[in-house]
Scaffold this active site. Structure first.
Site, PDB file in Angstrom:
ATOM      1  N   SER A   1       5.886   2.596  -1.829  1.00  0.00           N
ATOM      2  CA  SER A   1       5.410   3.817  -1.181  1.00  0.00           C
ATOM      3  C   SER A   1       6.163   4.028   0.123  1.00  0.00           C
ATOM      4  O   SER A   1       6.689   3.083   0.723  1.00  0.00           O
ATOM      5  CB  SER A   1       3.907   3.695  -0.878  1.00  0.00           C
ATOM      6  OG  SER A   1       3.475   4.680   0.033  1.00  0.00           O
TER       7      SER A   1
ATOM      8  N   TYR B   1      -2.081  -1.656   4.094  1.00  0.00           N
ATOM      9  CA  TYR B   1      -1.432  -0.927   3.003  1.00  0.00           C
ATOM     10  C   TYR B   1       0.081  -1.002   3.154  1.00  0.00           C
ATOM     11  O   TYR B   1       0.798  -1.287   2.181  1.00  0.00           O
ATOM     12  CB  TYR B   1      -1.903   0.529   3.006  1.00  0.00           C
ATOM     13  CG  TYR B   1      -1.266   1.382   1.929  1.00  0.00           C
ATOM     14  CD1 TYR B   1      -1.552   1.166   0.589  1.00  0.00           C
ATOM     15  CD2 TYR B   1      -0.374   2.408   2.255  1.00  0.00           C
ATOM     16  CE1 TYR B   1      -0.967   1.941  -0.406  1.00  0.00           C
ATOM     17  CE2 TYR B   1       0.211   3.188   1.274  1.00  0.00           C
ATOM     18  CZ  TYR B   1      -0.087   2.951  -0.061  1.00  0.00           C
ATOM     19  OH  TYR B   1       0.493   3.718  -1.042  1.00  0.00           O
TER      20      TYR B   1
END
Length: 328
Positions: A160, A186
Site C-alpha cells: 500500500s 499499518y
C-alpha cells in the site's frame, strides 16, 4: 543476487485499467491459484477474473460460509478454512494443499486489515503486523514446495501507499515499548509486505518463483476502511459530501475492478517473465521516490513511486530472518 530495478515497463495500461482488461487473451487453463481474502473487495474480483481465465481457484477464509456465499459468483472456486491470526490453521491449510499434490502457480496474498484499534494475537504479536505480514509469511513458506513444483510460480503481495506512514521498527515490532498508533502499525505492516516480496524473490528465483508487491490504490468500498472516521475520508477527498466514494484513478481513487488490475497483471503478465522483487502500481513497475520529490510524494496522491526503505534488500533479508523466528 540483485533484485529487478524499479524501472517502469510502459505496460500499455494505466491507473484506470481494469483486471479484465489486463488479463484479456491470457489463458490460465491448468494453473492453480490461491487468493487470500478472495471473497470480498478486490480479492473477490481477483479470484473472479483468474477463474474466468481458466485457473483453479482456492480461497482460504476465516468465515467459510460467508466466503461460499460470495463465491457463488466464481463457479468452481474452492473454499478452505484459514485464520491468519492462528498459526495452527495456516499449517493445516498448507498441509492439506500440499497433500493434494497440486503445484501452486499463483499465490496472491491479498487479505489484510487497516488502521485497527490495538489488538494482539495469542502470541502477543500486534494484529496488523500479524495478519498483514506474518500470517502471509508463514503461509508462503509452508506452501513453498508447491510453488517450486509449479516450475514457474508468482507470489503477489498486497502492499500500500501506506508505506509512507512507517518503516519496520525491528526494535519494537509489536508496540510493546512505544505508543500504539493505528496508521503507524499499518504503515509498518505494509512496508513489511513490500520487503517480503524483495526477499521472497531473491530466495525463489532459482526455483522459478518470482514475487511482486502491489499498491492497488484506495478502494474505500471494500470494508478495509471500516475503522477510519468517514470525516477523515471526506477531508482526504475520498468521499463526497453525501458520503459516496469519489472515483479518480489518477489520484488512486479506484473502483474494485481498477483496484484488482495491478494484482492480476503481476500474477499473469508475460511482460514480467524473468522479473521480480519489485513494487508495482497503476499496472506497471513504479519508479523509486527520489529525495527531491519525497515530500510531494508523501503529501500528494498523483506522484507514483516507492520509498527506498520498502525495497531495501538488507532490510528485506533481516525481516525474513526475524519472521522465521517469530513464526517458528
Amino acid at each position: 543476487m540483485t533484485t529487478t530495478a524499479q524501472q517502469p515497463l510502459n505496460s500499455g495500461f494505466g491507473a484506470a485499467s481494469t483486471a479484465e482488461e489486463v488479463i484479456k487473451d491470457i489463458d490460465l487453463t491448468g494453473k492453480v491459484a490461491i487468493v487470500t481474502g478472495g471473497y470480498s473487495g478486490i480479492g473477490l474480483e481477483t479470484a473472479r477474473v483468474l477463474r474466468a481465465a481458466g485457473a483453479e481457484i482456492v480461497v482460504p477464509a476465516r468465515d467459510v460460509e460467508r466466503a461460499r456465499t460470495a463465491l457463488k459468483a466464481v463457479p468452481g472456486a474452492e473454499v478452505e478454512y484459514l485464520d491468519l491470526l492462528d498459526p495452527a490453521s495456516i499449517d493445516t491449510f498448507a498441509e492439506k494443499f500440499l497433500a493434494s499434490g497440486r503445484p501452486l502457480h499463483l499465490l496472491v496474498n491479498n487479505a489484510g486489515i487497516m488502521a485497527t484499534p490495538l489488538a494482539r494475537d495469542a502470541r502477543g504479536y500486534e494484529a496488523q503486523f500479524a495478519i498483514n505480514h506474518l500470517g502471509h509469511f508463514q503461509l508462503t513458506t509452508r506452501l513453498w514446495p508447491a510453488l517450486v513444483a509449479a516450475k514457474g510460480a508468482r507470489v503477489v503481495v498486497l502492499s500500500s501507499r501506506g508505506i509512507r506512514f512507517a518503516g519496520v521498527d525491528f526494535d519494537d515490532l509489536h508496540f510493546e515499548h512505544r505508543t500504539y498508533e493505528p496508521f503507524l502499525a499499518y504503515g509498518q505492516s505494509k512496508t513489511a509486505n513490500a520487503l517480503f516480496a524483495v526477499e521472497a524473490d531473491r530466495r525463489g528465483k532459482e526455483h522459478g518463483i518470482r514475487a511482486f508487491a502491489v499498491h492497488p490504490g484506495l478502494i474505500i468500498d471494500t470494508g478495509l476502511v471500516k475503522h477510519i472516521d468517514p470525516a477523515m475520508l471526506q477531508a482526504a477527498g475520498a468521499l463526497d459530501s453525501a458520503g459516496e466514494p469519489i472515483r479518480d484513478p489518477e489520484r488512486q481513487m479506484k473502483t474494485v475492478q481498477q483496484g484488482a488490475a495491478t494484482t492480476v497483471w503481476c500474477a499473469t503478465s508475460p511482460r514480467l517473465d524473468g522479473l521480480g522483487g519489485v513494487y508495482c502500481e497503476n499496472v506497471d513497475i513504479t519508479p523509486p521516490v527520489t529525495p527531491e520529490n519525497e515530500a510531494a510524494w508523501a503529501t500528494g496522491d498523483t506522484i507514483p513511486g516507492v520509498l527506498s526503505r520498502a525495497v531495501d534488500p538488507e532490510a528485506a533479508a533481516r525481516l525474513w530472518e526475524v519472521s522465521e523466528r517469530l513464526t517458528a
